[in-house]
Design an enzyme around this catalytic site. Structure first.
Site, PDB file in Angstrom:
ATOM      1  N   TYR A 141       0.849  -1.191   0.000  1.00  0.00           N
ATOM      2  CA  TYR A 141       0.000   0.000   0.000  1.00  0.00           C
ATOM      3  C   TYR A 141       0.880   1.235   0.000  1.00  0.00           C
ATOM      4  CZ  TYR A 141      -3.523   3.403   1.593  1.00  0.00           C
ATOM      5  OH  TYR A 141      -4.368   4.490   1.717  1.00  0.00           O
ATOM      6  N   ASP A 236       9.304   2.519  -0.447  1.00  0.00           N
ATOM      7  CA  ASP A 236       8.282   3.215   0.335  1.00  0.00           C
ATOM      8  C   ASP A 236       8.535   2.873   1.809  1.00  0.00           C
ATOM      9  OD1 ASP A 236       4.612   3.178   0.476  1.00  0.00           O
ATOM     10  OD2 ASP A 236       6.149   4.027   1.785  1.00  0.00           O
ATOM     11  N   LYS A 264       4.764   9.181   8.801  1.00  0.00           N
ATOM     12  CA  LYS A 264       4.558   8.657  10.154  1.00  0.00           C
ATOM     13  C   LYS A 264       5.574   9.179  11.170  1.00  0.00           C
ATOM     14  CE  LYS A 264       2.379   4.597   8.091  1.00  0.00           C
ATOM     15  NZ  LYS A 264       0.963   4.630   8.492  1.00  0.00           N
TER      16      LYS A 264
END
Ligand code: KE4
Length: 427
Positions: A141, A236, A264
């Site tokens: 994702y 990623d 994050k």
């Protein structure tokens, strides 16, 4: 008001009552818990019930919720305005620190989410190579930009088709799909799309189909294929960055990507994302280069202050990562003992402080395996643990995140809750 009442009210004004789908408990059923506050690894819901938290806001809370130095940095920054829309030294400080911590990053651009980071990285890679297609892996994702919401088409897995209404077939045709950990398939796709593939993007340790570490040689093989075919290798690291080591997964595996996406942890819980990479590639980005990318609140002083404070501590104290490894290994051992006690076939995947478990399956190395696992059993475990005050990710396709504040006492309580849960299910 109870969570149930708050959820009913939320659904009047917010689609599905949440601002991000996974929070709605759709895949585990039941009513989402509404929280009021959190400290360390304890979250308290609106009814005053305490939970041991294994989501950590999906990664940022690596040193625990309400970490005092982060809160101090936030309050300090907020006193001087919440945003300028003009350059600040804070942005240079965190950019310099990221470049120091991440071997694969010479220059970095701040954005406001992991989605923005990944979509921008793909745009830059396309401009840099003057090619249009890119390869992603099923189950990875990279946020909700159109180009990523693609599922395997019928027949050849590599033909992408939209995975959401609103994504056009025109977009889907440039997204090629491969199975995670399947190097041969990537080679086949590159051969069949000679000189058309701009980039390969992946989570170096997958965390969005449960945790799936790369097989031996997988990352090295991708690096070699990208070099052979002139393809930009994008890691990623929105989830793995600054979690699997002070320099993320690529430092841990000693693999040099061409670009890195972040998020994050670098915002300490505030909205943030970033993409970076080799100088010659990043120099393509406006206003220096021709690739347009922008953001009103990019480099926001609050997020920069919190992120810098967290990153600085992670960089200065490598013992944090050893502690996270030990805690997660301890939890894994305890979980394994419980599963063995009840003769359950469970695949526990762990790397560093990322851990997940898949039921009724021996190993999970790709998305097909993750889908074949017993999601119903996971649901039962999720609710059994929730009832006992342990807040796991409300989906079998997520990873648990361990924080420095997960004390041995909290981990023992978690293992005990798991034992009671499995005993209840198996009774
Ligand atoms: P955001 O746009 O949600 O900030 O980041 C997207 C993203 C990109 N790359 C990776 C590897 C990610 O894990 C994410 C977002 N992670 C999910 C948790 N699996 C966010 C939780 C949610 O969607 O609410």
């Amino acid at each position: 008001m109870t969570s149930k009442e708050l959820f009913e009210r939320a659904q009047i004004f917010i689609p599905g009552g949440v601002n991000s789908p996974v929070r709605a408990f759709k895949s585990v059923g039941g009513t989402p818990v509404f929280f009021r506050e959190a400290k360390g690894s304890i979250m308290i819901d609106v009814e005053g019930k305490e939970y041991i938290d294994f989501i950590g806001s999906w990664g940022p809370m690596i040193l625990g919720h309400s970490y005092p130095p982060v809160l101090d940095a936030l309050k300090n920054a907020a006193d001087r305005s919440t945003s300028f829309g003009a350059p600040t030294e804070l942005e240079t400080n965190i950019a310099e620190l990221i470049c120091e911590m991440m071997p694969g990053v010479d220059k970095v651009r701040m954005v406001n989410s992991g989605t923005e980071a990944c979509m921008s990285a793909i745009r830059v890679a396309r401009a840099y190579t003057d090619r249009e297609k890119f390869i992603k892996f099923e189950g990875c994702y990279h946020g909700h930009a159109d180009a990523f919401l693609i599922k395997a088409g019928s027949g050849a897995i590599t033909l992408g088709v939209p995975n959401s209404p609103g994504v056009t077939s025109g977009t889907a045709k440039d997204t090629l799909l491969a199975r995670y950990n399947d190097l041969a398939q990537v080679e086949e796709i590159l051969t069949n799309n000679k000189d058309e593939v701009a980039a390969i993007i992946l989570e170096p340790v997958a965390g969005n189909m449960g945790c799936i570490p790369p097989k031996e040689g997988f990352l090295e093989g991708l690096r070699k294929l990208c070099d052979q075919h002139g393809v930009v290798l994008i890691f990623d690291e929105v989830m793995t960055g600054f979690r699997l080591s002070a320099g993320g997964a690529h430092k841990r595996f000693n693999i040099q990507p061409d670009m890195v996406c972040m998020g994050k942890v670098i915002g300490g819980g505030l909205p943030v994302g970033a993409f970076g990479g080799k100088e010659e590639i990043m120099n393509m980005v406006a206003p220096l280069g021709p690739v347009y990318q922008a953001g009103t609140l990019s480099g926001n002083p609050l997020a920069m202050s919190c992120g810098y404070t967290l990153l600085k501590e992670l960089n200065d104290d490598p013992a944090i990562f050893e502690a996270l490894e030990e805690k997660t290994a301890y939890l894994e051992k305890g979980m394994r003992q419980v599963f063995d006690k009840y003769n359950l076939k469970v695949c526990i995947n762990r790397l560093g402080s990322m851990i997940s478990f898949h039921f009724n399956i021996d190993e999970v190395v790709n998305f097909d395996d993750a889908c074949a696992a017993d999601a119903d059993y996971f649901k039962k475990v999720f609710h059994g643990m929730l009832k006992r005050g342990v807040y796991l990710a409300p989906s079998a396709f997520e990873t648990l995140f361990i924080a420095r504040t997960h004390s041995k006492e909290l981990l023992d309580k978690t293992i005990q809750a798991l034992d009671e849960t499995i005993q209840e299910i198996e009774a």
